[in-house]
Design a protein around this motif. Structure first.
Motif, PDB file in Angstrom:
ATOM      1  N   GLU A  49       0.810  -1.212   0.000  1.00 40.17           N
ATOM      2  CA  GLU A  49       0.000   0.000   0.000  1.00 40.17           C
ATOM      3  C   GLU A  49       0.853   1.276   0.000  1.00 40.17           C
ATOM      4  OE1 GLU A  49       0.773  -1.272   4.170  1.00 40.17           O
ATOM      5  OE2 GLU A  49       0.072  -2.260   2.373  1.00 40.17           O
ATOM      6  N   GLU A  50       2.141   1.157   0.309  1.00 40.68           N
ATOM      7  CA  GLU A  50       3.003   2.326   0.336  1.00 40.68           C
ATOM      8  C   GLU A  50       3.820   2.480  -0.945  1.00 40.68           C
ATOM      9  OE1 GLU A  50       5.181   2.912   3.948  1.00 40.68           O
ATOM     10  OE2 GLU A  50       3.878   1.511   4.976  1.00 40.68           O
ATOM     11  N   VAL A  51       3.536   1.672  -1.950  1.00 44.07           N
ATOM     12  CA  VAL A  51       4.314   1.693  -3.182  1.00 44.07           C
ATOM     13  C   VAL A  51       3.526   2.401  -4.271  1.00 44.07           C
ATOM     14  CG1 VAL A  51       5.416   0.279  -4.954  1.00 44.07           C
ATOM     15  CG2 VAL A  51       5.426  -0.461  -2.576  1.00 44.07           C
ATOM     16  N   THR A  52       4.183   3.323  -4.967  1.00 42.58           N
ATOM     17  CA  THR A  52       3.578   3.854  -6.181  1.00 42.58           C
ATOM     18  C   THR A  52       4.248   3.168  -7.344  1.00 42.58           C
ATOM     19  OG1 THR A  52       5.146   5.667  -6.312  1.00 42.58           O
ATOM     20  CG2 THR A  52       3.092   6.111  -5.155  1.00 42.58           C
ATOM     21  N   GLY A  53       3.624   3.180  -8.483  1.00 43.53           N
ATOM     22  CA  GLY A  53       4.152   2.481  -9.642  1.00 43.53           C
ATOM     23  C   GLY A  53       3.432   1.160  -9.807  1.00 43.53           C
ATOM     24  N   ARG A  54       3.760   0.437 -10.866  1.00 43.48           N
ATOM     25  CA  ARG A  54       3.132  -0.853 -11.121  1.00 43.48           C
ATOM     26  C   ARG A  54       4.129  -1.741 -11.835  1.00 43.48           C
ATOM     27  NH1 ARG A  54       1.882  -0.865 -16.460  1.00 43.48           N
ATOM     28  NH2 ARG A  54       1.695   1.150 -17.436  1.00 43.48           N
ATOM     29  N   ARG A  55       3.821  -3.002 -11.880  1.00 38.60           N
ATOM     30  CA  ARG A  55       4.705  -3.957 -12.533  1.00 38.60           C
ATOM     31  C   ARG A  55       3.894  -4.759 -13.537  1.00 38.60           C
ATOM     32  NH1 ARG A  55       9.537  -6.213  -9.847  1.00 38.60           N
ATOM     33  NH2 ARG A  55      10.443  -7.652 -11.325  1.00 38.60           N
ATOM     34  N   ASP A  56       4.460  -4.943 -14.719  1.00 34.26           N
ATOM     35  CA  ASP A  56       3.830  -5.738 -15.759  1.00 34.26           C
ATOM     36  C   ASP A  56       4.868  -6.754 -16.215  1.00 34.26           C
ATOM     37  OD1 ASP A  56       2.403  -6.786 -17.841  1.00 34.26           O
ATOM     38  OD2 ASP A  56       2.372  -4.963 -19.050  1.00 34.26           O
ATOM     39  N   GLY A  57       4.788  -7.974 -15.696  1.00 37.68           N
ATOM     40  CA  GLY A  57       5.794  -8.992 -16.007  1.00 37.68           C
ATOM     41  C   GLY A  57       7.143  -8.559 -15.466  1.00 37.68           C
ATOM     42  N   ASP A  58       8.152  -8.497 -16.342  1.00 38.07           N
ATOM     43  CA  ASP A  58       9.489  -8.083 -15.899  1.00 38.07           C
ATOM     44  C   ASP A  58       9.725  -6.593 -16.126  1.00 38.07           C
ATOM     45  OD1 ASP A  58       9.668  -8.071 -18.633  1.00 38.07           O
ATOM     46  OD2 ASP A  58      11.569  -9.144 -18.737  1.00 38.07           O
ATOM     47  N   ARG A  59       8.660  -5.819 -16.236  1.00 38.64           N
ATOM     48  CA  ARG A  59       8.773  -4.381 -16.443  1.00 38.64           C
ATOM     49  C   ARG A  59       8.137  -3.616 -15.286  1.00 38.64           C
ATOM     50  NH1 ARG A  59      11.860  -5.753 -20.023  1.00 38.64           N
ATOM     51  NH2 ARG A  59      11.506  -5.526 -22.241  1.00 38.64           N
ATOM     52  N   PRO A  60       8.936  -3.137 -14.325  1.00 37.72           N
ATOM     53  CA  PRO A  60       8.364  -2.237 -13.316  1.00 37.72           C
ATOM     54  C   PRO A  60       8.235  -0.836 -13.933  1.00 37.72           C
ATOM     55  CG  PRO A  60      10.643  -2.744 -12.790  1.00 37.72           C
ATOM     56  CD  PRO A  60      10.301  -3.511 -14.025  1.00 37.72           C
ATOM     57  N   TYR A  61       7.037  -0.321 -13.971  1.00 40.19           N
ATOM     58  CA  TYR A  61       6.785   1.008 -14.526  1.00 40.19           C
ATOM     59  C   TYR A  61       6.784   2.033 -13.415  1.00 40.19           C
ATOM     60  CZ  TYR A  61       5.887  -1.097 -18.962  1.00 40.19           C
ATOM     61  OH  TYR A  61       6.049  -1.776 -20.135  1.00 40.19           O
ATOM     62  N   PHE A  62       7.460   3.146 -13.656  1.00 41.56           N
ATOM     63  CA  PHE A  62       7.565   4.174 -12.626  1.00 41.56           C
ATOM     64  C   PHE A  62       6.926   5.478 -13.050  1.00 41.56           C
ATOM     65  CE2 PHE A  62      11.356   4.398 -15.250  1.00 41.56           C
ATOM     66  CZ  PHE A  62      11.434   5.753 -15.557  1.00 41.56           C
ATOM     67  N   TYR A  63       6.488   5.604 -14.307  1.00 41.55           N
ATOM     68  CA  TYR A  63       5.927   6.870 -14.763  1.00 41.55           C
ATOM     69  C   TYR A  63       4.916   6.628 -15.868  1.00 41.55           C
ATOM     70  CZ  TYR A  63       5.633  11.498 -16.901  1.00 41.55           C
ATOM     71  OH  TYR A  63       5.173  12.675 -17.418  1.00 41.55           O
ATOM     72  N   ASP A  64       3.743   7.211 -15.711  1.00 37.68           N
ATOM     73  CA  ASP A  64       2.705   7.184 -16.740  1.00 37.68           C
ATOM     74  C   ASP A  64       2.390   8.624 -17.112  1.00 37.68           C
ATOM     75  OD1 ASP A  64       1.255   4.548 -14.932  1.00 37.68           O
ATOM     76  OD2 ASP A  64       2.106   4.347 -16.932  1.00 37.68           O
ATOM     77  N   GLU A  65       2.231   8.878 -18.404  1.00 40.47           N
ATOM     78  CA  GLU A  65       1.914  10.232 -18.854  1.00 40.47           C
ATOM     79  C   GLU A  65       0.468  10.610 -18.576  1.00 40.47           C
ATOM     80  OE1 GLU A  65       3.145   9.947 -22.955  1.00 40.47           O
ATOM     81  OE2 GLU A  65       5.075  10.879 -22.467  1.00 40.47           O
ATOM     82  N   GLY A  66      -0.305   9.724 -18.012  1.00 41.18           N
ATOM     83  CA  GLY A  66      -1.695  10.013 -17.709  1.00 41.18           C
ATOM     84  C   GLY A  66      -2.617   9.356 -18.724  1.00 41.18           C
ATOM     85  N   ASP A  67      -3.895   9.744 -18.688  1.00 36.80           N
ATOM     86  CA  ASP A  67      -4.869   9.181 -19.625  1.00 36.80           C
ATOM     87  C   ASP A  67      -4.381   9.367 -21.049  1.00 36.80           C
ATOM     88  OD1 ASP A  67      -6.423   8.558 -17.473  1.00 36.80           O
ATOM     89  OD2 ASP A  67      -7.706  10.332 -17.652  1.00 36.80           O
ATOM     90  N   ASP A  68      -4.444   8.310 -21.813  1.00 40.87           N
ATOM     91  CA  ASP A  68      -4.030   8.327 -23.217  1.00 40.87           C
ATOM     92  C   ASP A  68      -2.565   8.715 -23.393  1.00 40.87           C
ATOM     93  OD1 ASP A  68      -6.592   7.612 -24.027  1.00 40.87           O
ATOM     94  OD2 ASP A  68      -7.245   9.700 -24.029  1.00 40.87           O
ATOM     95  N   GLY A  69      -1.745   8.400 -22.406  1.00 37.74           N
ATOM     96  CA  GLY A  69      -0.315   8.679 -22.500  1.00 37.74           C
ATOM     97  C   GLY A  69       0.502   7.414 -22.385  1.00 37.74           C
ATOM     98  N   ASP A  70       1.761   7.514 -22.712  1.00 32.64           N
ATOM     99  CA  ASP A  70       2.659   6.369 -22.674  1.00 32.64           C
ATOM    100  C   ASP A  70       3.146   6.103 -21.256  1.00 32.64           C
ATOM    101  OD1 ASP A  70       2.353   6.224 -25.418  1.00 32.64           O
ATOM    102  OD2 ASP A  70       4.143   7.419 -25.813  1.00 32.64           O
TER     103      ASP A  70
END
Length: 197
Positions: A49-70
């Motif tokens: 619950e204290e972690v921001t970001g997400r993981r997709d397989g072997d790719r931990p993502y740390f930044y999203d450009e927002g709706d309709d962004g990369d």
């Protein structure tokens, strides 16, 4: 942070835990106003619950450009020393492309693009900015990052006095590091690609 950061990433059960050296030093932050992943001390890795970001397989993502962004994340299967490259995932196709060679290079590349500098004024800076936003060399030369290069070149009127060159750094005294633009023609009698003045 001591030791190899890979262990913290691969062993971390929580999605988005990215304890690389730069994130460990800074802990958290933003890029273009959006939060990047937060690094947790290793004793708290299980606190999802204290972690921001997400993981997709072997790719931990740390930044999203927002709706309709990369999205931007680490390529954990492509380590170079203590760092792994940052990949951009296209929000429409899911295709990935190389965005930077390291986490420190990510904001440098984003800043260069936002300021209209493209990859950089020459190949040497483009390569550097993919790793870090400027550097202070052991000999005292400060090689500029994208956040200051335009201001330094405007201040010293480089375009007026040396239109095919860019002031890429200085030694803190009276000497500057100049490099030709990558768009300048390369000929046998062309001046050298870099010099201190």
């Amino acid at each position: 942070m001591g030791g190899d950061p890979r262990g913290g990433i691969s062993a971390g059960p929580a999605a988005g835990v990215v304890p690389l050296a730069v994130l460990a030093d800074h802990g958290e932050g933003t890029v273009d106003g959006a939060d990047i992943a937060t690094v947790l001390p290793s004793a708290r890795v299980g606190a999802v619950e204290e972690v921001t970001g997400r993981r997709d397989g072997d790719r931990p993502y740390f930044y999203d450009e927002g709706d309709d962004g990369d999205s931007y994340g680490f390529a954990l299967d492509q380590w170079v020393g203590r760092e792994c490259p940052v990949l951009r995932r296209d929000h429409l196709t899911g295709d990935e492309e190389h965005a930077a060679n390291s986490f420190a290079g990510f904001p440098a590349v984003r800043t260069a693009l936002a300021l209209g500098l493209g990859d950089g004024p020459n190949r040497a800076l483009a390569r550097l900015w993919r790793w870090t936003p400027g550097i202070l060399l052991p000999n005292g030369i400060h090689v500029y990052g994208p956040h200051v290069i335009r201001e330094r070149n405007d201040t010293y009127e480089v375009r007026r006095y040396a239109p095919r060159w860019t002031l890429d750094g200085d030694d803190g005294d009276d000497s500057g590091l100049f490099m030709r633009h990558h768009t300048a023609p390369v000929t046998a009698d062309a001046p050298t690609d870099a010099y201190m003045s």
